[in-house]
Write a protein that holds these residues in place. Structure first.
Motif, mmCIF file in Angstrom:
data_model
loop_
_atom_site.group_PDB
_atom_site.id
_atom_site.type_symbol
_atom_site.label_atom_id
_atom_site.label_comp_id
_atom_site.label_asym_id
_atom_site.label_seq_id
_atom_site.Cartn_x
_atom_site.Cartn_y
_atom_site.Cartn_z
ATOM 1 N N VAL A 107 37.279 -82.947 107.843
ATOM 2 C CA VAL A 107 38.181 -83.119 106.698
ATOM 3 C C VAL A 107 38.690 -81.759 106.235
ATOM 4 C CG1 VAL A 107 38.377 -83.936 104.317
ATOM 5 C CG2 VAL A 107 37.040 -85.244 105.977
ATOM 6 N N LEU A 108 37.799 -80.774 106.175
ATOM 7 C CA LEU A 108 38.198 -79.427 105.767
ATOM 8 C C LEU A 108 39.242 -78.855 106.725
ATOM 9 C CD1 LEU A 108 37.877 -76.892 104.022
ATOM 10 C CD2 LEU A 108 35.881 -76.277 105.419
ATOM 11 N N GLY A 109 38.992 -78.998 108.017
ATOM 12 C CA GLY A 109 39.948 -78.510 109.004
ATOM 13 C C GLY A 109 41.286 -79.217 108.914
ATOM 14 N N THR A 110 41.240 -80.523 108.633
ATOM 15 C CA THR A 110 42.478 -81.293 108.502
ATOM 16 C C THR A 110 43.278 -80.821 107.290
ATOM 17 O OG1 THR A 110 41.359 -83.190 109.507
ATOM 18 C CG2 THR A 110 43.452 -83.603 108.425
ATOM 19 N N MET A 111 42.599 -80.477 106.190
ATOM 20 C CA MET A 111 43.290 -79.935 105.016
ATOM 21 C C MET A 111 43.907 -78.574 105.331
ATOM 22 S SD MET A 111 43.750 -81.735 102.375
ATOM 23 C CE MET A 111 44.357 -80.345 101.424
ATOM 24 N N MET A 112 43.217 -77.763 106.090
ATOM 25 C CA MET A 112 43.777 -76.470 106.497
ATOM 26 C C MET A 112 45.074 -76.690 107.282
ATOM 27 S SD MET A 112 40.246 -74.552 107.689
ATOM 28 C CE MET A 112 41.025 -73.004 108.130
ATOM 29 N N LEU A 113 45.071 -77.719 108.120
ATOM 30 C CA LEU A 113 46.267 -78.052 108.905
ATOM 31 C C LEU A 113 47.372 -78.607 108.012
ATOM 32 C CD1 LEU A 113 47.670 -78.403 111.656
ATOM 33 C CD2 LEU A 113 46.470 -80.589 111.907
ATOM 34 N N ALA A 114 47.001 -79.450 107.075
ATOM 35 C CA ALA A 114 47.990 -80.064 106.189
ATOM 36 C C ALA A 114 48.727 -79.018 105.361
ATOM 37 C CB ALA A 114 47.306 -81.084 105.277
ATOM 38 N N LEU A 115 48.027 -77.917 105.047
ATOM 39 C CA LEU A 115 48.622 -76.855 104.223
ATOM 40 C C LEU A 115 49.184 -75.716 105.077
ATOM 41 C CD1 LEU A 115 46.027 -76.646 101.287
ATOM 42 C CD2 LEU A 115 48.153 -77.963 101.411
ATOM 43 N N ASP A 116 49.282 -75.943 106.385
ATOM 44 C CA ASP A 116 49.854 -74.953 107.311
ATOM 45 C C ASP A 116 49.040 -73.668 107.396
ATOM 46 O OD1 ASP A 116 51.992 -76.593 108.017
ATOM 47 O OD2 ASP A 116 53.222 -75.898 106.347
ATOM 48 N N HIS A 117 47.762 -73.720 107.083
ATOM 49 C CA HIS A 117 46.898 -72.558 107.266
ATOM 50 C C HIS A 117 46.494 -72.407 108.730
ATOM 51 C CE1 HIS A 117 45.630 -72.765 102.725
ATOM 52 N NE2 HIS A 117 46.904 -72.475 102.914
ATOM 53 N N VAL A 118 46.600 -73.495 109.471
ATOM 54 C CA VAL A 118 46.412 -73.482 110.936
ATOM 55 C C VAL A 118 47.512 -74.348 111.542
ATOM 56 C CG1 VAL A 118 43.909 -73.072 110.896
ATOM 57 C CG2 VAL A 118 44.781 -75.416 110.817
ATOM 58 N N ASP A 119 47.647 -74.286 112.867
ATOM 59 C CA ASP A 119 48.727 -75.016 113.546
ATOM 60 C C ASP A 119 48.266 -76.295 114.242
ATOM 61 O OD1 ASP A 119 50.789 -72.987 113.034
ATOM 62 O OD2 ASP A 119 49.592 -71.742 114.385
#
Length: 700
Positions: free
Chosen positions: A483-495
């Motif tokens: 879930v944490l990784g998915t939020m990072m993706l949702a906010l464009d912190h990762v690709d």
């Protein structure tokens, strides 16, 4: 792009000559042909003789072969896939600037015991047409056919042809000044084909055409006198014209000179004991009489006295090569019997003549008739994955950051530049694993402790799921690193995100549905597997997400899968799978597939799509011709859309396990941003390729 792999049936078949002749013939028809020899044949050589001559004759750069040492090491450690990926890389380098690629295969020898298997795998990896290069003798059709049989059986699934080189039993043929098709031995080919078909009925047919019958040439199939020096441990007493004269034959002069005078003819190499001054004098007289001997080899003991050589000075000045060897005359003759007749890399004159001679005996009509359906091989697919991901490094988060396989995969990806990886894990846990495995942490590999960043995503997650959870619930869900990784993706912190080595598919996919959502053009998320079959990469969809899609959804899955296939270098030919082909069956399930096919065709008329098709009608050419003779997809499909999850998942697992096929995926499609799931039995390489796949999705 067409690739021609020349596979020799043995040593000394004229492989270099065949490659050069084919390239020259193509050049003469305004077809720019490149050359590559992926694997080095000899332990001491990094560059093939053919490549060197190709550079000199055609001014084309050829890539350096993979070393013999590297090949042996990879085979010993069961890393043949890596070898094939490197071969694909070399092939792609050349393919960028050429219309056709000529690839030189390996012949089996004591040092290259792996040659046959590697040739078979190379043909698959490069999706190459195979040309068997063999010696021939018109008087021995059975032996000639047997040489071909031994190779054809293991390449049975590939489009193949035969090129006969150094053919005995044919009249002398002139050496043309350029490409001269009038020299083609059409009548002799027809006669020899009939003789061969008594032992192998397929030789000379459309299934296995003969593309050339090249005569043995005394002038072109023999070495220069200078080429024998290292073979017999020789030293020049007089070099003369050793670089110009050719050894057409050799003989030992052992009896009285008056009985041997008939041996002193043009192109003959005379071998005798170093005490035979009479033979030296006879050779000198022959030279002065205008007979260009290939040379004189004086064997054993010491070389003749300088006074004796001085007496023959006139003949030596006319170019008579004189060589001394410590070997006996008999040992010298034995070694010369094993002389390799391939063209040395510095014999440019012979190479030029050979290219014209061989090209003039090739039937180039065959080439124009052979345009196979393009296929992407597993090795090429893996190569393209890595190449495309390196082109634009993306930041990929790995929520299972302390999982051993994931750590190893991240190290590989970071080291090779496939992606900038982010491990969600406690740094001390990762360091402990790295130290235990004696690994090193590559520069740029990020390790983020979830405890230090979790709180900064709480408010954003509440906003994303407004009305469905509060801050406390969000913080609790963010304890899950997926879930944490998915939020990072949702906010464009990762690709992109890759997970599933220890989590279920639901664990990976559910947060993506909730936080990433579907792309604007799509109404659902689906999945595909890339099935790496021995000859070709297939795409299977949907095998992981949608239990029972309706006709509209099934059509969308087909379109998503086709677009995904294109993104990874596969030209899609889409089969809508059912238990019935065409109008042969009825029922709700068949009707759904029919409707889905019609909808997909209406939405995307640019795609090759057909259905309903049974799996064998879609994948097997002969069955496809029988059951759907007018279909552009039947028998040639490479994208398979299954009617429901039960069928798709069962089929993919059955093929994967029964045929020992590598599958990459499931790759999710239809999301706003790339999230991909791993099998919990994934190997390190599987994770590497999934990260590469995710990075490519992120680029688009």
């Amino acid at each position: 792009m067409q690739t021609l792999l020349l596979v020799p049936t043995g040593e000394n078949v004229g492989l270099t000559s065949a490659c050069l002749g084919l390239i020259y013939a193509l050049d003469c028809q305004n077809i720019k042909a490149g050359f590559v020899k992926p694997f080095s044949q000899e332990a001491q050589s990094h560059q093939s003789c053919t490549a060197t001559l190709c550079q000199k004759l055609f001014q084309r750069d050829c890539p350096t072969s993979i070393t013999h040492e590297r090949i042996l090491n990879a085979i010993t450690h069961q890393k043949t896939d890596e070898l094939l990926e490197e071969a694909v890389h070399l092939h792609r380098e050349v393919a960028q600037q050429h219309d056709i690629i000529v690839v030189e295969g390996l012949y089996t020898s004591e040092d290259s015991y792996f040659a046959h298997d590697l040739n078979v795998q190379l043909a698959k990896a490069l999706d190459a047409q195979v040309i068997f290069v063999s010696k021939a003798n018109l008087a021995e059709p059975q032996k000639t056919a047997e040489r071909i049989d031994a190779q054809v059986r293991t390449f049975s699934s590939r489009q193949s042809s035969v090129l006969f080189m150094r053919t005995r039993g044919l009249p002398d043929s002139p050496i043309p000044l350029s490409f001269d098709p009038s020299l083609r031995l059409t009548q002799e080919v027809e006669q020899f084909t009939k003789a061969l078909q008594a032992f192998n009925p397929t030789i000379g047919t459309e299934k296995l055409p003969i593309i050339g019958l090249v005569p043995f040439s005394n002038t072109l199939s023999v070495q220069r006198t200078c080429d024998i020096l290292p073979i017999i441990d020789g030293q020049y007493l007089n070099e003369g014209h050793a670089s110009q004269r050719r050894v057409l034959s050799s003989c030992i002069v052992a009896s009285s000179i008056e009985h041997e005078l008939s041996q002193f003819v043009a192109g003959k190499l005379i071998i005798t004991g170093s005490e035979r001054t009479d033979v030296l004098l006879a050779s000198s007289i022959a030279t002065q009489n205008g007979i260009p001997l290939a040379g004189l080899v004086l064997a054993e003991r010491h070389s003749p006295a300088s006074e004796t050589l001085a007496f023959c000075q006139n003949a030596l000045q006319q170019g008579l090569p004189v060589i001394h060897t410590p070997l006996s005359a008999f040992e010298t003759a034995q070694r010369l019997q094993r002389l390799n007749n391939e063209i040395p890399e510095d014999d440019v004159q012979r190479a030029e003549q050979v290219t014209r001679f061989v090209s003039s005996h090739l039937n180039m009509d065959w080439l124009n008739q052979t345009q196979p359906t393009p296929r992407l091989s597993p090795a090429a697919f893996r190569y393209e994955l890595v190449k495309k991901s390196i082109a634009d490094k993306k930041r990929i988060v790995l929520p299972e950051g302390d999982e051993p396989r994931t750590i190893e995969a991240a190290i590989i990806c970071q080291s090779r530049g496939i992606a900038n990886c982010v491990l969600l894990a406690k740094p001390q846990d990762v360091q402990q694993f790295i130290q235990a495995r004696n690994l090193s942490l590559p520069k740029g590999l990020e390790i983020i402790n979830p405890e230090t960043v979790r709180d900064q995503y709480v408010d954003a997650m509440v906003e994303k799921r407004k009305g469905k959870l509060d801050a406390l619930q969000a913080k609790e869900q963010l304890q899950d690193t997926v879930v944490l990784g998915t939020m990072m993706l949702a906010l464009d912190h990762v690709d992109g995100l890759v997970s599933g080595a220890v989590h279920t598919t639901a664990n990976t996919v559910r947060p993506a549905f909730q936080l990433i959502k579907t792309a604007p053009n799509y109404s659902l998320v689906s999945s595909i597997f890339f099935m790496l079959l021995p000859d070709e990469v297939y795409v299977y969809g949907d095998c992981a997400i949608n239990p029972d899609p309706n006709a509209e959804q099934l059509a969308e899955i087909a379109i998503q899968s086709a677009d995904s296939a294109k993104a990874f270098g596969i030209d899609p030919r889409i089969a809508m799978i059912s238990y019935s082909t065409g109008a042969s069956g009825a029922g709700a399930d068949v009707e759904k597939v029919k409707q889905a096919t019609d909808i997909a065709k209406q939405k995307r008329p640019d795609l090759l799509i057909d259905g309903p098709l049974q799996y064998d009608a879609a994948s097997v050419e002969s069955v496809g011709r029988s059951k759907a003779p007018h279909s552009d997809v039947a028998g040639r499909a490479n994208v398979f859309i299954f009617p429901d999850l039960n069928t798709g998942n069962t089929t993919y697992k059955a093929v994967q396990r029964s045929a020992n096929v590598i599958s990459v995926g499931p790759m999710l499609q239809g999301l706003n941003k790339p999230v991909n799931d791993l099998s919990r039995g994934a190997l390190v390489d599987d994770i590497v390729f999934t990260i590469a796949l995710t990075a490519i999705q992120a680029q688009s």
